[in-house]
Design a protein around this motif. Sequence first.
Motif, PDB file in Angstrom:
ATOM      1  N   LEU A 189      57.682  91.446  48.471  1.00  0.00           N
ATOM      2  CA  LEU A 189      57.169  90.969  47.183  1.00  0.00           C
ATOM      3  C   LEU A 189      56.239  91.998  46.546  1.00  0.00           C
ATOM      4  N   LYS A 190      56.501  92.299  45.262  1.00  0.00           N
ATOM      5  CA  LYS A 190      55.683  93.255  44.519  1.00  0.00           C
ATOM      6  C   LYS A 190      54.983  92.632  43.313  1.00  0.00           C
ATOM      7  N   SER A 191      55.561  91.571  42.764  1.00  0.00           N
ATOM      8  CA  SER A 191      54.969  90.940  41.584  1.00  0.00           C
ATOM      9  C   SER A 191      55.058  89.428  41.730  1.00  0.00           C
ATOM     10  N   ILE A 192      53.945  88.729  41.511  1.00  0.00           N
ATOM     11  CA  ILE A 192      53.938  87.278  41.623  1.00  0.00           C
ATOM     12  C   ILE A 192      53.007  86.688  40.561  1.00  0.00           C
ATOM     13  N   ASN A 193      53.489  85.621  39.924  1.00  0.00           N
ATOM     14  CA  ASN A 193      52.739  84.920  38.885  1.00  0.00           C
ATOM     15  C   ASN A 193      52.387  83.535  39.405  1.00  0.00           C
ATOM     16  N   LEU A 194      51.093  83.280  39.605  1.00  0.00           N
ATOM     17  CA  LEU A 194      50.599  82.002  40.100  1.00  0.00           C
ATOM     18  C   LEU A 194      49.698  81.327  39.070  1.00  0.00           C
ATOM     19  N   SER A 195      49.883  81.630  37.794  1.00  0.00           N
ATOM     20  CA  SER A 195      49.045  81.040  36.764  1.00  0.00           C
ATOM     21  C   SER A 195      49.251  79.532  36.687  1.00  0.00           C
ATOM     22  N   TYR A 196      48.151  78.813  36.444  1.00  0.00           N
ATOM     23  CA  TYR A 196      48.130  77.357  36.309  1.00  0.00           C
ATOM     24  C   TYR A 196      48.506  76.634  37.611  1.00  0.00           C
ATOM     25  N   ASP A 207      49.097  87.523  38.997  1.00  0.00           N
ATOM     26  CA  ASP A 207      48.525  86.746  37.892  1.00  0.00           C
ATOM     27  C   ASP A 207      47.899  85.484  38.471  1.00  0.00           C
ATOM     28  N   LEU A 208      46.574  85.396  38.380  1.00  0.00           N
ATOM     29  CA  LEU A 208      45.825  84.229  38.869  1.00  0.00           C
ATOM     30  C   LEU A 208      45.087  83.543  37.729  1.00  0.00           C
ATOM     31  N   SER A 209      45.605  83.616  36.530  1.00  0.00           N
ATOM     32  CA  SER A 209      44.934  83.005  35.391  1.00  0.00           C
ATOM     33  C   SER A 209      45.030  81.491  35.444  1.00  0.00           C
ATOM     34  N   THR A 212      45.566  89.915  36.474  1.00  0.00           N
ATOM     35  CA  THR A 212      45.233  88.948  35.425  1.00  0.00           C
ATOM     36  C   THR A 212      44.448  87.813  36.049  1.00  0.00           C
ATOM     37  N   ILE A 213      43.211  87.646  35.614  1.00  0.00           N
ATOM     38  CA  ILE A 213      42.351  86.588  36.157  1.00  0.00           C
ATOM     39  C   ILE A 213      41.661  85.828  35.032  1.00  0.00           C
ATOM     40  N   GLY A 214      42.234  85.825  33.840  1.00  0.00           N
ATOM     41  CA  GLY A 214      41.625  85.150  32.698  1.00  0.00           C
ATOM     42  C   GLY A 214      41.718  83.644  32.803  1.00  0.00           C
ATOM     43  N   VAL A 260      40.963  89.788  31.475  1.00  0.00           N
ATOM     44  CA  VAL A 260      39.869  88.864  31.780  1.00  0.00           C
ATOM     45  C   VAL A 260      39.610  88.000  30.553  1.00  0.00           C
ATOM     46  N   SER A 261      40.671  87.608  29.865  1.00  0.00           N
ATOM     47  CA  SER A 261      40.530  86.827  28.639  1.00  0.00           C
ATOM     48  C   SER A 261      40.088  85.404  28.931  1.00  0.00           C
ATOM     49  N   ASN A 262      39.291  84.844  28.013  1.00  0.00           N
ATOM     50  CA  ASN A 262      38.868  83.432  28.077  1.00  0.00           C
ATOM     51  C   ASN A 262      38.189  83.090  29.398  1.00  0.00           C
TER      52      ASN A 262
END
Length: 536
Positions: free
Chosen positions: A212-219, A242-244, A271-273, A299-301
Amino acid sequence: MTKGIVCTMPRKTERGILGYKKDPKNQVLFSFNPRDGDECPTSDSEDSDYLPSDEERPSSSNSKNTTRKQASRSNHGNKTGKRKSHDQSDTRAKKVARLSQNEASLVLTSDFQGRLPPEVWLKIFKMVVYSDGALPFLCRAAKVCCMWRELAENPLLWDTVDLSYGWIKSQDQTLIYLANQRLSQCQTLSLSMWKNLTNQAVKVLSEKCPLLKSINLSYCKKLTSEGITALVNNCCDIEDIDLSFTSNDAVSVSCLKNLVQKLGGNLRHLTIGGNTLKGFPTFLTTLMNSCPSLETLDVSNAVFSADFVSLNIEAFQAHCSKLRVLRLTNSKFRASYVSQRLKAESPGFPQLEQVSLAVSTSGLNSSLGFDDDFLSRLLKSSVELRLLDLRGCTNLSTTSLQHLPVTHLVQLHLSQSSVTKYADLDMVFKKWRHSLTHVDLSWNSFPENLDKGVAALAEGDQPSPLEHLNIAGTSVGVTPVKLVLELCPKLTFINLTSCRSLPRGVKREFSGKKKIDKLKKEFEEVSDSELDSLSD
């Protein structure tokens, strides 16, 4: 290979496009992309090896010969049977050739499957997955036949998987099953909006997906530091995470410090916004010392434990000189004080392409951190900058923008910005007129400055590349709008909503070339004085 090719089979024992013998009795309709392919010919008479069947009506000149042939066939019993089978094969081939490409792609006879080995089908599947994604295609293809099911289970087809669109149930059992059966070769995975995802499933995923090289865990609100730690410990090659908008525990200082230390030089996109980040300055120091290859930081919002976070811009530039994208939207940052010598020695961000410093105007004094000093220090050497978002920034002037080293800015967003109150606003647009395609000036006052600025976008020696203009909520006059419509041939969108100086009939959005051309004709038919008299 062209799309929608009808592969007719000549009588010679030549080999076709896939290396198999051509058979004139079993013509095959072959298309890599039936959605985009041209329609099949309605008549086979254009084919070089066209053989008319008995179903087609002969011409008048050959009617007698046809009658004799039919009488001759009726007198030969055994020969008739052979000819009928031959004619049936020709008829079947021509029916397949007359099918539309969408229908022909579904003709999966045993004969056709036997001609294409699994290796060829696998290449076709890879092309579909590359263009349309693994899901839902692989799930649907697995229901066609046994061979397709085996192909759809091949882990090589599951290297990039997006599970954020609801193709399957977002629960732990689903992810565990996929991790065990499909995702052993997965490199890019999106689990965004899996609100019920727990640490247990993430642990299994990290053990079964070492590549694994890219993972999106947002929300993913139920994730904690335990799951994130297991993930980075087992998948050390992760470059993008992505941990936004996750839980506070998942983005705690200890968890984030362990993440950047484990991934180190491999980490490129973080991404941790949308989180509450306590002790962020401590984490930022660890990030700068551990991740020299960082290219994206979002680091948005974010909400910090302190009122403002003091950002040492020069130290950040020295440690992360490869940064390309920086998003601090609606987060309270302030430039820390450094000596003039350190400012002069700083290398800047020479590869920076996108910067977003937009601030929500709903809060009081929310833009105190982004001023001319912050902007000039941040973009000291960013000659490659393409996007600059300064919406809501109320402490910026045109001077800082004019002195930026940026040469080819493409997008500039100045909605509700203090930049528009300066009389030399037009000089900013003249500087980048040759490259600007997207400009946002919405909801600004100072109509005289805006008129000069919008006119500067259109006027010049070369045609303007402007494509998207938003001047909603402003008092831009009729003349600048007419100039934009006449001198910007690439314009495809303009927002005139609530423009107080324009007639009522045009106060809306216009999207698409046809609507823009129609609006242009309306402005051409009426003179400036008449339009001014129609305005509110």
